[in-house]
Design a protein around this motif. Sequence first.
Motif, PDB file in Angstrom:
ATOM      1  N   PHE A 187      -1.257   6.363   8.822  1.00  0.00           N
ATOM      2  CA  PHE A 187      -2.507   6.110   8.100  1.00  0.00           C
ATOM      3  C   PHE A 187      -2.256   5.904   6.618  1.00  0.00           C
ATOM      4  O   PHE A 187      -3.183   5.789   5.843  1.00  0.00           O
ATOM      5  N   LEU A 188      -0.983   5.900   6.241  1.00  0.00           N
ATOM      6  CA  LEU A 188      -0.612   5.821   4.833  1.00  0.00           C
ATOM      7  C   LEU A 188      -1.060   7.042   4.054  1.00  0.00           C
ATOM      8  O   LEU A 188      -1.229   6.983   2.835  1.00  0.00           O
ATOM      9  N   GLY A 207      -4.838   8.687   2.924  1.00  0.00           N
ATOM     10  CA  GLY A 207      -4.517   7.284   2.685  1.00  0.00           C
ATOM     11  C   GLY A 207      -5.695   6.440   2.236  1.00  0.00           C
ATOM     12  O   GLY A 207      -5.545   5.518   1.433  1.00  0.00           O
ATOM     13  N   SER A 208      -6.899   6.760   2.757  1.00  0.00           N
ATOM     14  CA  SER A 208      -8.044   5.889   2.499  1.00  0.00           C
ATOM     15  C   SER A 208      -8.487   5.902   1.042  1.00  0.00           C
ATOM     16  O   SER A 208      -9.172   4.988   0.600  1.00  0.00           O
ATOM     17  N   VAL A 231      -6.386   5.937  -1.527  1.00  0.00           N
ATOM     18  CA  VAL A 231      -5.382   5.299  -2.367  1.00  0.00           C
ATOM     19  C   VAL A 231      -5.799   3.859  -2.615  1.00  0.00           C
ATOM     20  O   VAL A 231      -6.028   3.104  -1.670  1.00  0.00           O
ATOM     21  N   ARG A 232      -5.866   3.480  -3.900  1.00  0.00           N
ATOM     22  CA  ARG A 232      -6.227   2.099  -4.195  1.00  0.00           C
ATOM     23  C   ARG A 232      -4.966   1.246  -4.203  1.00  0.00           C
ATOM     24  O   ARG A 232      -4.915   0.160  -3.638  1.00  0.00           O
ATOM     25  N   ARG A 233      -3.920   1.724  -4.859  1.00  0.00           N
ATOM     26  CA  ARG A 233      -2.685   0.965  -4.869  1.00  0.00           C
ATOM     27  C   ARG A 233      -1.516   1.854  -5.226  1.00  0.00           C
ATOM     28  O   ARG A 233      -1.661   2.933  -5.752  1.00  0.00           O
ATOM     29  N   VAL A 234      -0.337   1.375  -4.899  1.00  0.00           N
ATOM     30  CA  VAL A 234       0.885   2.117  -5.144  1.00  0.00           C
ATOM     31  C   VAL A 234       1.833   1.212  -5.915  1.00  0.00           C
ATOM     32  O   VAL A 234       2.135   0.108  -5.476  1.00  0.00           O
ATOM     33  N   GLN A 235       2.298   1.716  -7.061  1.00  0.00           N
ATOM     34  CA  GLN A 235       3.236   0.935  -7.848  1.00  0.00           C
ATOM     35  C   GLN A 235       4.647   1.316  -7.454  1.00  0.00           C
ATOM     36  O   GLN A 235       4.969   2.499  -7.353  1.00  0.00           O
ATOM     37  N   LEU A 236       5.484   0.313  -7.214  1.00  0.00           N
ATOM     38  CA  LEU A 236       6.847   0.556  -6.742  1.00  0.00           C
ATOM     39  C   LEU A 236       7.848  -0.052  -7.708  1.00  0.00           C
ATOM     40  O   LEU A 236       7.511  -0.918  -8.496  1.00  0.00           O
ATOM     41  N   LEU A 237       9.109   0.406  -7.590  1.00  0.00           N
ATOM     42  CA  LEU A 237      10.181  -0.238  -8.337  1.00  0.00           C
ATOM     43  C   LEU A 237      10.703  -1.424  -7.545  1.00  0.00           C
ATOM     44  O   LEU A 237      10.947  -1.303  -6.344  1.00  0.00           O
ATOM     45  N   ALA A 238      10.864  -2.542  -8.200  1.00  0.00           N
ATOM     46  CA  ALA A 238      11.259  -3.758  -7.495  1.00  0.00           C
ATOM     47  C   ALA A 238      12.580  -3.572  -6.759  1.00  0.00           C
ATOM     48  O   ALA A 238      12.794  -4.134  -5.689  1.00  0.00           O
ATOM     49  N   VAL A 259      12.482  -2.617  -3.043  1.00  0.00           N
ATOM     50  CA  VAL A 259      11.799  -3.464  -2.078  1.00  0.00           C
ATOM     51  C   VAL A 259      12.638  -4.687  -1.763  1.00  0.00           C
ATOM     52  O   VAL A 259      13.054  -5.414  -2.663  1.00  0.00           O
ATOM     53  N   GLN A 300      10.440  -8.328   3.756  1.00  0.00           N
ATOM     54  CA  GLN A 300       8.990  -8.236   3.854  1.00  0.00           C
ATOM     55  C   GLN A 300       8.398  -9.549   4.333  1.00  0.00           C
ATOM     56  O   GLN A 300       7.518  -9.587   5.191  1.00  0.00           O
TER      57      GLN A 300
END
Lengths: 100, 67
Positions: free
Chosen positions: B13-14, B42-43, B45-52, B55, B60
Amino acid sequence: MDPSSSGIQEPFDLIRLSLSERVFVKLRGDRELTGVLHAYDGHMNLILSDVEETIMIVDPIEGGMDGHGTRQSKKMEMLFVRGDGVILVCEFYRQLLTSN
Amino acid sequence: LSITGVLKSVNQFLNIRLDLINVLDESRHPHMMMVKNWFIRGSVVRRVQLLAEHVDTQLQEDATRRG
């Protein structure tokens, strides 16, 4: 309708064409993003890189006039966006820079 | 509300478990300072910032194309 575009059968096929391309995303809460689309799923969760986000902040002004919106901008390398906030996704053409 | 932390686990469900929470704007959310390990539904959470660097964009894109 152009018969050669019959490869597109459902809305997600249109987004599929934009993989690895820069897209413009409109989000709830007066937010907009542009970024390079790397992944999406059935919930419209998105993974974008090289992202720029703009947030419109509107000051309400008395007298029924439109409030003046100010834009805030943020940049991010890699971003996961949850699908339930996404309103629209479209291709982003650099020539269409908004000037306000 | 923006938070940084170490990602401990994620489920289908994140929902997210985060350690070593640091709230980005502490003055506005003083009540968040008490707890350092969080479970987040999870619901919300608007967004998650990741390190490039974490990824693999090629992976993907291929996975997305496949289905």
